[in-house]
Design a protein around this motif. Structure first.
Motif, mmCIF file in Angstrom:
data_model
loop_
_atom_site.group_PDB
_atom_site.id
_atom_site.type_symbol
_atom_site.label_atom_id
_atom_site.label_comp_id
_atom_site.label_asym_id
_atom_site.label_seq_id
_atom_site.Cartn_x
_atom_site.Cartn_y
_atom_site.Cartn_z
ATOM 1 N N GLU A 108 1.930 27.504 -2.416
ATOM 2 C CA GLU A 108 0.746 26.903 -1.790
ATOM 3 C C GLU A 108 1.116 26.189 -0.489
ATOM 4 N N LYS A 109 2.243 25.495 -0.491
ATOM 5 C CA LYS A 109 2.685 24.814 0.726
ATOM 6 C C LYS A 109 2.937 25.819 1.846
ATOM 7 N N ILE A 110 3.589 26.922 1.513
ATOM 8 C CA ILE A 110 3.910 27.928 2.525
ATOM 9 C C ILE A 110 2.630 28.566 3.063
ATOM 10 N N VAL A 151 2.572 15.778 2.432
ATOM 11 C CA VAL A 151 2.113 17.124 2.049
ATOM 12 C C VAL A 151 3.281 18.008 1.630
ATOM 13 N N LEU A 152 4.402 17.903 2.367
ATOM 14 C CA LEU A 152 5.503 18.843 2.156
ATOM 15 C C LEU A 152 6.503 18.391 1.097
ATOM 16 N N ILE A 196 0.856 -1.184 0.000
ATOM 17 C CA ILE A 196 0.000 0.000 0.000
ATOM 18 C C ILE A 196 0.888 1.228 0.000
ATOM 19 N N ASN A 197 0.657 2.122 -0.923
ATOM 20 C CA ASN A 197 1.476 3.319 -1.060
ATOM 21 C C ASN A 197 0.576 4.540 -1.038
ATOM 22 N N PHE A 198 0.792 5.411 -0.057
ATOM 23 C CA PHE A 198 -0.032 6.609 0.047
ATOM 24 C C PHE A 198 0.455 7.730 -0.870
ATOM 25 N N HIS A 199 1.632 7.566 -1.445
ATOM 26 C CA HIS A 199 2.200 8.655 -2.230
ATOM 27 C C HIS A 199 1.334 9.100 -3.402
ATOM 28 N N PRO A 200 0.565 8.197 -4.062
ATOM 29 C CA PRO A 200 -0.320 8.688 -5.121
ATOM 30 C C PRO A 200 -1.336 9.714 -4.622
ATOM 31 N N LEU A 201 -1.575 9.729 -3.277
ATOM 32 C CA LEU A 201 -2.515 10.695 -2.721
ATOM 33 C C LEU A 201 -1.864 12.050 -2.475
ATOM 34 N N ARG A 202 -0.542 12.135 -2.661
ATOM 35 C CA ARG A 202 0.164 13.372 -2.356
ATOM 36 C C ARG A 202 -0.357 14.515 -3.210
ATOM 37 N N PRO A 203 -0.796 15.593 -2.576
ATOM 38 C CA PRO A 203 -1.284 16.742 -3.346
ATOM 39 C C PRO A 203 -0.139 17.412 -4.097
ATOM 40 N N LEU A 204 -0.386 17.780 -5.321
ATOM 41 C CA LEU A 204 0.635 18.455 -6.118
ATOM 42 C C LEU A 204 0.531 19.949 -5.854
ATOM 43 N N LEU A 237 9.430 24.371 5.910
ATOM 44 C CA LEU A 237 9.008 24.888 7.205
ATOM 45 C C LEU A 237 9.765 26.162 7.553
ATOM 46 N N ARG A 238 11.056 26.189 7.260
ATOM 47 C CA ARG A 238 11.834 27.400 7.551
ATOM 48 C C ARG A 238 11.383 28.562 6.673
ATOM 49 N N ALA A 239 10.978 28.248 5.435
ATOM 50 C CA ALA A 239 10.475 29.306 4.555
ATOM 51 C C ALA A 239 9.150 29.865 5.069
ATOM 52 N N ALA A 240 8.351 29.000 5.738
ATOM 53 C CA ALA A 240 7.058 29.445 6.266
ATOM 54 C C ALA A 240 7.219 30.231 7.559
#
Length: 258
Positions: free
Chosen positions: A16-18, A119-120, A3-11, A128-131
């Protein structure tokens, strides 16, 4: 089945991440002031006992199969027999179990790293440091060599950038709460020592006194039997942690256990 959750990773783009992280970190800055207990929330291990028991049974079954059935693991065991008399005390089934346990440990470590990437992505620390360039807990500026990552809840949410001092304080608070409630933490040494203590009439005070006794330090025991049990607890703690007596005493100090 893997089972791999990586296909669920939001692009998500870096921007957007910050944006997401800035909102996320603001929430925890608020909690740090209003409800600091929420900075270190742990689900009691009892919630997973039945599953862990099933897994343990499966591990022992597989170890027995690996030791007796043809295959790469049995071949490895026969090619790397322990030297001398110790081989008599390390049956193949036990050695197969240890090899399997190590493989599972490596798998768990990789999975934990991968959860932070969901997510990151692979640049969690830099993102995280950029945020935020400040400790989420204290609000103080974070020096480049002073940033650690703290998970407020181990449910996949990103870690918080905190200073080393703040991280230590949060973990110590969580361990103190765990010791009061007799719940397990995710610290391997903490778990090992609690498993030793569980089901016995031993206390953290006995462990401290047993360590001091083995170090030939002056210490008082209520009875000879208590002294013997305290020394036994200390010796077993040495075996379980692989550390020395002074380390165990410091471990107890840091967590306020005795």
């Amino acid at each position: 089945m893997k089972i791999n959750f990586h296909p669920l990773r939001p692009l998500l783009s870096k921007t957007e991440k910050i944006d997401i992280l800035e909102e996320y970190l603001d929430y925890y800055r608020y909690l740090a002031k209003e409800n600091p207990a929420q900075l270190n929330v742990k689900l009691e291990r009892a919630a997973f006992v039945s599953t862990i028991n099933e897994f343990e049974i499966l591990m022992h079954q597989r170890a027995k199969e690996f030791a007796s059935e043809p295959g790469p693991i049995r071949d490895f065991l026969r090619s790397h027999v322990p030297p001398g008399q110790i081989a008599q005390h390390l049956p193949d089934e036990f050695r197969a179990f240890c090899l399997l346990l190590n493989a599972v440990k490596q798998w768990v470590a990789k999975q934990q790293i991968d959860t932070d990437k969901l997510v990151l992505g692979g640049t969690a620390r830099a993102t995280l440091r950029a945020a935020s360039d400040r400790c989420t807990i204290t609000g103080e500026p974070l020096a480049r060599d002073d940033m650690e990552l703290h998970h407020p809840v181990r449910d996949g949410r990103p870690p918080l950038p905190v200073s080393k001092a703040a991280h230590k304080a949060i973990e110590k608070q969580g361990k103190a709460t765990a010791s009061n409630n007799e719940t397990d933490s995710d610290d391997e040494f903490d778990i090992a020592l609690r498993n030793l203590k569980k089901g016995r009439s031993w206390s953290w005070v006995m462990l401290r006194r047993g360590c001091l006794d083995l170090m030939n330090q002056p210490v008082e025991h209520s009875t000879p039997a208590v002294r013997a049990n305290s020394r036994t607890f200390a010796r077993k703690a040495l075996d379980a942690t692989g550390k020395d007596l002074a380390w165990i005493i410091n471990f107890l100090d840091e967590r306020g256990l005795a």
